[in-house]
Design a protein around this motif. Structure first.
Motif, PDB file in Angstrom:
ATOM      1  N   ALA A 132     -28.954 -31.912 -69.411  1.00  8.48           N
ATOM      2  CA  ALA A 132     -29.106 -30.578 -68.816  1.00  8.48           C
ATOM      3  C   ALA A 132     -30.433 -30.462 -68.069  1.00  8.48           C
ATOM      4  CB  ALA A 132     -29.004 -29.508 -69.898  1.00  8.48           C
ATOM      5  N   LEU A 133     -31.492 -31.038 -68.617  1.00 12.06           N
ATOM      6  CA  LEU A 133     -32.789 -30.992 -67.950  1.00 12.06           C
ATOM      7  C   LEU A 133     -32.769 -31.789 -66.640  1.00 12.06           C
ATOM      8  CD1 LEU A 133     -35.195 -31.291 -71.004  1.00 12.06           C
ATOM      9  CD2 LEU A 133     -34.994 -29.338 -69.454  1.00 12.06           C
ATOM     10  N   ARG A 134     -32.058 -32.896 -66.611  1.00 10.51           N
ATOM     11  CA  ARG A 134     -31.958 -33.680 -65.371  1.00 10.51           C
ATOM     12  C   ARG A 134     -31.192 -32.918 -64.291  1.00 10.51           C
ATOM     13  NH1 ARG A 134     -31.131 -37.771 -68.999  1.00 10.51           N
ATOM     14  NH2 ARG A 134     -28.873 -37.727 -68.726  1.00 10.51           N
ATOM     15  N   ARG A 135     -30.232 -32.099 -64.705  1.00  7.45           N
ATOM     16  CA  ARG A 135     -29.418 -31.337 -63.746  1.00  7.45           C
ATOM     17  C   ARG A 135     -29.844 -29.876 -63.680  1.00  7.45           C
ATOM     18  NH1 ARG A 135     -24.720 -34.233 -66.488  1.00  7.45           N
ATOM     19  NH2 ARG A 135     -25.052 -32.555 -67.942  1.00  7.45           N
ATOM     20  N   SER A 136     -31.107 -29.607 -63.887  1.00 11.82           N
ATOM     21  CA  SER A 136     -31.558 -28.219 -64.022  1.00 11.82           C
ATOM     22  C   SER A 136     -31.947 -27.557 -62.711  1.00 11.82           C
ATOM     23  CB  SER A 136     -32.738 -28.156 -64.993  1.00 11.82           C
ATOM     24  OG  SER A 136     -33.849 -28.859 -64.471  1.00 11.82           O
ATOM     25  N   TRP A 137     -31.662 -28.182 -61.580  1.00  8.33           N
ATOM     26  CA  TRP A 137     -32.017 -27.574 -60.303  1.00  8.33           C
ATOM     27  C   TRP A 137     -31.359 -26.203 -60.182  1.00  8.33           C
ATOM     28  CZ3 TRP A 137     -29.842 -25.701 -55.851  1.00  8.33           C
ATOM     29  CH2 TRP A 137     -30.726 -25.506 -54.796  1.00  8.33           C
ATOM     30  N   GLY A 138     -32.154 -25.189 -59.897  1.00  4.02           N
ATOM     31  CA  GLY A 138     -31.643 -23.833 -59.736  1.00  4.02           C
ATOM     32  C   GLY A 138     -31.598 -23.042 -61.033  1.00  4.02           C
ATOM     33  N   LEU A 139     -31.924 -23.667 -62.132  1.00  6.42           N
ATOM     34  CA  LEU A 139     -31.929 -22.970 -63.422  1.00  6.42           C
ATOM     35  C   LEU A 139     -33.336 -22.499 -63.752  1.00  6.42           C
ATOM     36  CD1 LEU A 139     -29.846 -25.408 -65.677  1.00  6.42           C
ATOM     37  CD2 LEU A 139     -29.049 -23.321 -64.562  1.00  6.42           C
ATOM     38  N   TYR A 140     -33.428 -21.439 -64.509  1.00  4.73           N
ATOM     39  CA  TYR A 140     -34.732 -21.052 -65.020  1.00  4.73           C
ATOM     40  C   TYR A 140     -34.758 -21.084 -66.539  1.00  4.73           C
ATOM     41  CZ  TYR A 140     -33.148 -16.305 -66.172  1.00  4.73           C
ATOM     42  OH  TYR A 140     -32.499 -15.229 -66.709  1.00  4.73           O
ATOM     43  N   LYS A 141     -33.582 -21.263 -67.147  1.00  4.41           N
ATOM     44  CA  LYS A 141     -33.537 -21.253 -68.600  1.00  4.41           C
ATOM     45  C   LYS A 141     -32.344 -22.066 -69.090  1.00  4.41           C
ATOM     46  CE  LYS A 141     -33.898 -17.109 -70.176  1.00  4.41           C
ATOM     47  NZ  LYS A 141     -33.627 -15.750 -70.663  1.00  4.41           N
ATOM     48  N   ILE A 142     -32.556 -22.806 -70.183  1.00  2.76           N
ATOM     49  CA  ILE A 142     -31.463 -23.482 -70.880  1.00  2.76           C
ATOM     50  C   ILE A 142     -31.411 -22.898 -72.284  1.00  2.76           C
ATOM     51  CG2 ILE A 142     -30.575 -25.666 -71.769  1.00  2.76           C
ATOM     52  CD1 ILE A 142     -32.019 -27.056 -69.448  1.00  2.76           C
ATOM     53  N   ARG A 143     -30.273 -22.324 -72.624  1.00  4.56           N
ATOM     54  CA  ARG A 143     -30.085 -21.700 -73.937  1.00  4.56           C
ATOM     55  C   ARG A 143     -29.356 -22.693 -74.842  1.00  4.56           C
ATOM     56  NH1 ARG A 143     -27.689 -16.873 -72.556  1.00  4.56           N
ATOM     57  NH2 ARG A 143     -29.785 -16.076 -72.340  1.00  4.56           N
ATOM     58  N   LEU A 144     -30.008 -23.060 -75.941  1.00  2.00           N
ATOM     59  CA  LEU A 144     -29.463 -24.029 -76.885  1.00  2.00           C
ATOM     60  C   LEU A 144     -28.957 -23.291 -78.123  1.00  2.00           C
ATOM     61  CD1 LEU A 144     -32.377 -26.601 -76.644  1.00  2.00           C
ATOM     62  CD2 LEU A 144     -30.214 -26.615 -75.388  1.00  2.00           C
ATOM     63  N   ILE A 145     -27.664 -23.387 -78.368  1.00  2.00           N
ATOM     64  CA  ILE A 145     -27.059 -22.729 -79.521  1.00  2.00           C
ATOM     65  C   ILE A 145     -26.874 -23.794 -80.593  1.00  2.00           C
ATOM     66  CG2 ILE A 145     -25.091 -21.391 -80.345  1.00  2.00           C
ATOM     67  CD1 ILE A 145     -24.669 -20.664 -77.327  1.00  2.00           C
ATOM     68  N   HIS A 146     -27.726 -23.750 -81.605  1.00  2.00           N
ATOM     69  CA  HIS A 146     -27.708 -24.782 -82.629  1.00  2.00           C
ATOM     70  C   HIS A 146     -27.284 -24.261 -83.991  1.00  2.00           C
ATOM     71  CE1 HIS A 146     -31.588 -22.986 -83.532  1.00  2.00           C
ATOM     72  NE2 HIS A 146     -31.970 -23.265 -82.293  1.00  2.00           N
ATOM     73  N   GLY A 147     -27.257 -22.952 -84.165  1.00  2.00           N
ATOM     74  CA  GLY A 147     -26.887 -22.385 -85.454  1.00  2.00           C
ATOM     75  C   GLY A 147     -27.967 -22.608 -86.496  1.00  2.00           C
ATOM     76  N   TYR A 148     -27.750 -22.043 -87.681  1.00  2.00           N
ATOM     77  CA  TYR A 148     -28.715 -22.242 -88.754  1.00  2.00           C
ATOM     78  C   TYR A 148     -28.074 -22.142 -90.133  1.00  2.00           C
ATOM     79  CZ  TYR A 148     -28.799 -17.160 -89.349  1.00  2.00           C
ATOM     80  OH  TYR A 148     -28.455 -15.869 -89.575  1.00  2.00           O
ATOM     81  N   HIS A 149     -26.802 -21.815 -90.213  1.00  2.00           N
ATOM     82  CA  HIS A 149     -26.147 -21.669 -91.517  1.00  2.00           C
ATOM     83  C   HIS A 149     -26.002 -22.993 -92.252  1.00  2.00           C
ATOM     84  CE1 HIS A 149     -25.453 -17.430 -91.194  1.00  2.00           C
ATOM     85  NE2 HIS A 149     -24.900 -17.581 -90.006  1.00  2.00           N
ATOM     86  N   GLN A 150     -25.946 -24.095 -91.515  1.00  2.00           N
ATOM     87  CA  GLN A 150     -25.842 -25.414 -92.142  1.00  2.00           C
ATOM     88  C   GLN A 150     -27.205 -26.094 -92.248  1.00  2.00           C
ATOM     89  OE1 GLN A 150     -22.947 -26.524 -93.462  1.00  2.00           O
ATOM     90  NE2 GLN A 150     -22.083 -24.569 -92.818  1.00  2.00           N
ATOM     91  N   GLY A 151     -28.265 -25.359 -92.040  1.00  2.00           N
ATOM     92  CA  GLY A 151     -29.624 -25.900 -92.109  1.00  2.00           C
ATOM     93  C   GLY A 151     -30.341 -25.755 -90.780  1.00  2.00           C
ATOM     94  N   THR A 152     -31.607 -26.131 -90.777  1.00  2.00           N
ATOM     95  CA  THR A 152     -32.444 -25.946 -89.591  1.00  2.00           C
ATOM     96  C   THR A 152     -32.838 -27.277 -88.942  1.00  2.00           C
ATOM     97  OG1 THR A 152     -34.450 -25.917 -90.922  1.00  2.00           O
ATOM     98  CG2 THR A 152     -33.384 -23.788 -90.499  1.00  2.00           C
ATOM     99  N   ARG A 153     -32.114 -28.331 -89.238  1.00  2.00           N
ATOM    100  CA  ARG A 153     -32.460 -29.659 -88.731  1.00  2.00           C
ATOM    101  C   ARG A 153     -32.548 -29.679 -87.205  1.00  2.00           C
ATOM    102  NH1 ARG A 153     -28.896 -33.093 -87.060  1.00  2.00           N
ATOM    103  NH2 ARG A 153     -27.258 -32.006 -88.175  1.00  2.00           N
ATOM    104  N   LEU A 154     -31.532 -29.158 -86.514  1.00  2.00           N
ATOM    105  CA  LEU A 154     -31.546 -29.171 -85.047  1.00  2.00           C
ATOM    106  C   LEU A 154     -32.628 -28.253 -84.485  1.00  2.00           C
ATOM    107  CD1 LEU A 154     -27.810 -29.335 -83.930  1.00  2.00           C
ATOM    108  CD2 LEU A 154     -29.569 -31.084 -83.693  1.00  2.00           C
ATOM    109  N   ARG A 155     -32.779 -27.089 -85.069  1.00  2.00           N
ATOM    110  CA  ARG A 155     -33.815 -26.159 -84.594  1.00  2.00           C
ATOM    111  C   ARG A 155     -35.195 -26.802 -84.720  1.00  2.00           C
ATOM    112  NH1 ARG A 155     -34.690 -20.965 -88.003  1.00  2.00           N
ATOM    113  NH2 ARG A 155     -35.794 -22.471 -89.267  1.00  2.00           N
ATOM    114  N   ASP A 156     -35.456 -27.426 -85.857  1.00  2.00           N
ATOM    115  CA  ASP A 156     -36.746 -28.069 -86.074  1.00  2.00           C
ATOM    116  C   ASP A 156     -36.940 -29.259 -85.138  1.00  2.00           C
ATOM    117  OD1 ASP A 156     -37.037 -26.184 -88.062  1.00  2.00           O
ATOM    118  OD2 ASP A 156     -36.593 -27.582 -89.694  1.00  2.00           O
ATOM    119  N   PHE A 157     -35.876 -30.017 -84.912  1.00  2.00           N
ATOM    120  CA  PHE A 157     -35.947 -31.164 -84.000  1.00  2.00           C
ATOM    121  C   PHE A 157     -36.289 -30.699 -82.587  1.00  2.00           C
ATOM    122  CE2 PHE A 157     -33.668 -33.463 -80.674  1.00  2.00           C
ATOM    123  CZ  PHE A 157     -34.357 -34.668 -80.721  1.00  2.00           C
TER     124      PHE A 157
END
Length: 79
Positions: free
Chosen positions: A25-50
């Motif tokens: 997504a970062l490589r193809r981010s031309w024209g974007l100002y924000k990337i929203r990452l939906i990682h959830g948290y009910h199964q833990g915070t591993r992705l959020r922390d990463f």
């Protein structure tokens, strides 16, 4: 959702898979100002922390924002 915001659902991914998706997504981010990452948290915070650890000092970003416990936004620097 605005065209200048890209949303990526990372549910069910491990850290490696999430990083591949984020980097693509970062490589193809031309024209974007924000990337929203939906990682959830009910199964833990591993992705959020990463995401926080991996991208907090990334020069491609102006900031990394924890919108909710399950959503992180990457605010992109204009190139």
């Amino acid at each position: 959702m605005s065209q200048s915001v890209k949303e990526i659902d990372l549910h069910g991914m491990n850290s490696y898979q999430a990083q591949i998706a984020i980097e693509a997504a970062l490589r193809r981010s031309w024209g974007l100002y924000k990337i929203r990452l939906i990682h959830g948290y009910h199964q833990g915070t591993r992705l959020r922390d990463f995401i926080a650890m991996e991208y907090q000092d990334d020069p491609r970003l102006t900031r990394l924002e924890q919108v909710t416990p399950g959503i992180t936004e990457l605010h992109l620097r204009e190139l």
